[in-house]
Design an enzyme around this catalytic site. Structure first.
Site, short mmCIF file in Angstrom:
data_model
loop_
_atom_site.label_atom_id
_atom_site.label_comp_id
_atom_site.label_asym_id
_atom_site.label_seq_id
_atom_site.Cartn_x
_atom_site.Cartn_y
_atom_site.Cartn_z
N CYS A 181 0.87 -1.18 0.00
CA CYS A 181 0.00 0.00 0.00
C CYS A 181 0.91 1.23 0.00
CB CYS A 181 -0.87 -0.03 1.26
SG CYS A 181 -1.85 1.45 1.52
N CYS A 214 -0.55 3.79 -6.65
CA CYS A 214 -1.47 3.25 -5.64
C CYS A 214 -1.74 1.82 -6.10
CB CYS A 214 -2.76 4.06 -5.62
SG CYS A 214 -4.11 3.26 -4.70
#
Ligand code: DGL
Length: 266
Positions: free
Chosen positions: A70, A182
């Protein structure tokens, strides 16, 4: 022992997918903080708190290393995590470096897609200040894409309208690379490839992250040779439907563009 993967939601499965290809004899535990997704619109303190709770949960299981799959959590909490926990913790690579190199060689610019949080954080800004010597990097927050992805929304019309509106102010001929900063965004590679001018290369940090993981496991003699690519999916809410969603998400990534198009896009 298994390799642990963490993300707020299903995004990190794009990194897990890279690991599956790289390590045929390892087993994996993938954990999503479903209760608190998305992270990218939260404050730094909130993300730190949620992430530490999630890591505590993960470490109740035996994992030999933990990949923070992440970008948002990496930019906020990676140093704190390493200071607290005594296992190898691998951060998400940003992919800005190879993108700048490639775009420079084409005499073009770089566009970074990420969450608001990643783009605002000091870690990202410092990295870009260090690497972007000729001011060729621009950025675009795409928080809605995390939500679309969490809903497994691959509706072609909706997504092309969304991307066209977001990209309207950019002259795409000036760009050589787009960084998918992302881990939720690589799901949309097939759509982006159709929408963007064909010279634009899409780059994400999963390969670099898995290479780093591989080096670390080797250095620490932690590589397994008797795993079978077994994957155990877990989430903070314990929601069984979400476990099925995670399995479907991995299928979507592995089935490629043709299946994606047939099943989801048109
Ligand atoms: N997948 C995440 C990232 O790489 C987090 C997205 C979110 O939870 O907002 O940034």
């Amino acid at each position: 022992m298994r390799i642990g993967f963490f993300d707020s939601g299903i995004g990190g499965i794009s990194v897990l997918n890279e690991a599956i290809k790289h390590f045929p004899t390892e087993d994996f535990l993938y954990y999503a903080d479903k209760r608190n997704v998305p992270y990218g619109t939260k404050t730094k303190d909130e993300v730190n708190k949620h992430l530490q709770n999630a890591v505590e949960d993960i470490l109740k299981e035996e994992v030999k290393a933990l990949v923070i799959a992440c970008n948002s959590a990496t930019s906020i909490s990676i140093n704190e995590l390493r200071a607290i926990y005594n296992i190898p913790i691998i951060e998400m690579e940003s992919a800005a470096k190879p993108a700048i190199k490639l775009s420079s060689s084409m005499d073009k610019r770089v566009l970074v897609f990420a969450t608001d949080l990643t783009l605002k954080e000091l870690k990202y800004r410092k990295l870009i200040t260090m690497l972007d010597k000729h001011s060729i990097v621009d950025s675009l927050p795409l928080p809605e894409l995390v939500e679309l992805c969490e809903n497994l929304n691959f509706n072609w019309d909706e997504l092309s309208t969304y991307f066209r509106a977001k990209l309207e102010r950019f002259d795409l001929n000036q760009y050589g690379t787009i960084v998918l900063g992302c881990t939720h965004f690589p799901y949309y590679k097939p759509i982006l490839k159709e929408l963007l001018p064909s010279h634009i290369q899409l780059i994400d940090g999963s390969k670099g992250t898995i290479e780093r993981l591989s080096i670390l496991l080797k250095e620490k003699s932690l590589l397994s040779n008797n795993g079978t690519n077994n994957i155990s999916f877990q989430c903070s809410s314990g929601d069984k439907k979400y476990i099925i969603k995670m399995e479907n998400a991995l299928n979507i990534l592995q089935n490629g563009l043709n299946t994606l198009k047939r099943k989801y896009l048109k």
